[in-house]
Scaffold this motif. Structure first.
Motif, PDB file in Angstrom:
ATOM      1  N   ARG A  27       0.834  -1.208   0.000  1.00  0.00           N
ATOM      2  CA  ARG A  27       0.000   0.000   0.000  1.00  0.00           C
ATOM      3  C   ARG A  27       0.863   1.251   0.000  1.00  0.00           C
ATOM      4  O   ARG A  27       1.915   1.295   0.633  1.00  0.00           O
ATOM      5  N   LEU A  28       0.370   2.262  -0.678  1.00  0.00           N
ATOM      6  CA  LEU A  28       1.048   3.551  -0.713  1.00  0.00           C
ATOM      7  C   LEU A  28       1.016   4.170   0.685  1.00  0.00           C
ATOM      8  O   LEU A  28       0.031   4.014   1.415  1.00  0.00           O
ATOM      9  N   ASP A  29       2.072   4.842   1.041  1.00  0.00           N
ATOM     10  CA  ASP A  29       2.202   5.488   2.344  1.00  0.00           C
ATOM     11  C   ASP A  29       1.001   6.390   2.630  1.00  0.00           C
ATOM     12  O   ASP A  29       0.632   7.241   1.811  1.00  0.00           O
ATOM     13  N   LYS A  32       1.431  10.237   2.319  1.00  0.00           N
ATOM     14  CA  LYS A  32       1.418  10.723   0.943  1.00  0.00           C
ATOM     15  C   LYS A  32      -0.003  10.761   0.397  1.00  0.00           C
ATOM     16  O   LYS A  32      -0.393  11.700  -0.292  1.00  0.00           O
ATOM     17  N   VAL A  33      -0.761   9.718   0.687  1.00  0.00           N
ATOM     18  CA  VAL A  33      -2.143   9.664   0.209  1.00  0.00           C
ATOM     19  C   VAL A  33      -2.944  10.824   0.802  1.00  0.00           C
ATOM     20  O   VAL A  33      -3.705  11.486   0.094  1.00  0.00           O
ATOM     21  N   GLY A  57       0.888   9.140  -5.802  1.00  0.00           N
ATOM     22  CA  GLY A  57       0.152   7.963  -6.239  1.00  0.00           C
ATOM     23  C   GLY A  57      -0.971   8.334  -7.185  1.00  0.00           C
ATOM     24  O   GLY A  57      -1.225   9.501  -7.456  1.00  0.00           O
ATOM     25  N   THR A  61      -6.217   5.435  -6.494  1.00  0.00           N
ATOM     26  CA  THR A  61      -5.748   4.942  -5.195  1.00  0.00           C
ATOM     27  C   THR A  61      -6.188   5.898  -4.083  1.00  0.00           C
ATOM     28  O   THR A  61      -6.710   5.478  -3.055  1.00  0.00           O
TER      29      THR A  61
END
Length: 97
Positions: A27-29, A32-33, A57, A61
């Protein structure tokens, strides 16, 4: 995003464990999301038009994570936390004061 703000937000996020079998892509941090979500909400830019150079991203997402966090009640908890902090600091002059 300032570290002090992130330290208050991070504990409110739902914990998602990776599957042991077939874990898929990592999973993207979350930080950051969240920055991407706030950027889109602040600017009003469509999810898919956000500049890739920002490195937050894909729009899909972040859109999914926004929905996931909403369903988990994270936004309501964050709102309550920030209002409590304002109230404690004497800065909240909303209803009931």
């Amino acid at each position: 995003m300032a570290d002090s703000l992130w330290e208050r937000i991070e504990p409110l996020l739902p914990k998602v464990e990776r599957r042991k079998h077939h874990p898929g892509r990592k999973r993207l941090d979350a930080r950051k999301v969240l920055c991407r979500i706030l950027f889109v909400l602040h600017t009003g830019i469509p999810w898919e038009f956000r500049p890739q150079e920002l490195g937050f991203g894909s729009g899909m997402t972040c859109w999914r994570r926004l929905a996931e966090w909403r369903q988990a009640g994270m936004w309501e908890r964050l709102h309550r936390l920030l209002l409590e902090e304002l109230h404690a600091a004497g800065s909240w002059t909303g209803p009931g004061r």
